[in-house]
Write an enzyme that holds these catalytic residues in place. Structure first.
Site, PDB file in Angstrom:
ATOM      1  N   HIS A   7       0.832  -1.208   0.000  1.00 55.28           N
ATOM      2  CA  HIS A   7       0.000   0.000   0.000  1.00 55.28           C
ATOM      3  C   HIS A   7       0.864   1.254   0.000  1.00 55.28           C
ATOM      4  CE1 HIS A   7       0.490  -0.772   4.407  1.00 55.28           C
ATOM      5  NE2 HIS A   7       0.585   0.543   4.489  1.00 55.28           N
ATOM      6  N   HIS A  77       3.980   7.162   3.668  1.00 56.01           N
ATOM      7  CA  HIS A  77       4.893   6.026   3.523  1.00 56.01           C
ATOM      8  C   HIS A  77       4.428   5.092   2.425  1.00 56.01           C
ATOM      9  CE1 HIS A  77       2.018   4.273   6.553  1.00 56.01           C
ATOM     10  NE2 HIS A  77       2.222   3.150   5.896  1.00 56.01           N
ATOM     11  N   GLU A 128       7.658   1.134   5.043  1.00 53.59           N
ATOM     12  CA  GLU A 128       7.126   0.103   5.919  1.00 53.59           C
ATOM     13  C   GLU A 128       7.370  -1.239   5.245  1.00 53.59           C
ATOM     14  OE1 GLU A 128       2.840   0.322   6.369  1.00 53.59           O
ATOM     15  OE2 GLU A 128       2.874  -0.958   8.146  1.00 53.59           O
TER      16      GLU A 128
HETATM   17 CO    CO Z   1       1.151   1.352   6.283  1.00 53.27          CO
END
Ligand code: CO
Length: 132
Positions: A7, A77, A128
């Site tokens: 994502h 992120h 991440e």
């Molecule tokens: Co995230």
């Protein structure tokens, strides 16, 4: 080591207005808002054919993204999938790269172990890693 883009996370001030724009103007499939108080966020998921966008807004003033929004918000992120998060961490640390926090994976917003990498090691981008 890294696999799929899981994502992209974008911090917004008005979650409902942004969700409506993605749904009605961009024509995307947008979830109902979810509150994740343990992570300090409310969010919607925008499901795209090849990945997902998360629109995040602070749950309250103690949220880890509160200061980021105060500076304008926006792209926060990107999340890459890895097969083995602890092996990935060890490889990063052995390469002299920085893992945020105490280095132990935490359970992220999707119920899977995650780690965050220092943006200064990746061209100013917070990354991440999520175990697939
Ligand atoms: Co995230």
């Amino acid at each position: 080591m890294i696999g799929r883009l899981n994502h992209v996370a974008i911090v917004v001030g008005d979650l409902e207005a942004e969700a409506t724009r993605y749904r009605d103007v961009l024509g995307a499939a947008v979830s109902e808002p979810h509150a994740l108080p343990d992570h300090g966020v409310r969010l919607v998921f925008v499901d795209l054919p090849n990945t997902r966008v998360e629109l995040l807004t602070p749950f309250d003033k103690t949220s880890p993204i509160h200061a980021f929004l105060a500076k304008g918000g926006g792209l926060h992120h990107v999340c890459y999938e890895v097969e083995d998060i602890e092996a990935s961490r060890d490889r990063l640390l052995a390469s002299g790269l920085r893992v945020l926090g105490d280095g132990d994976p935490r359970i992220g917003a999707h119920g899977k172990p995650v780690l965050f990498l220092h943006p200064k090691d990746f061209a100013g981008t917070l990354i991440e890693l999520q175990q697939a």
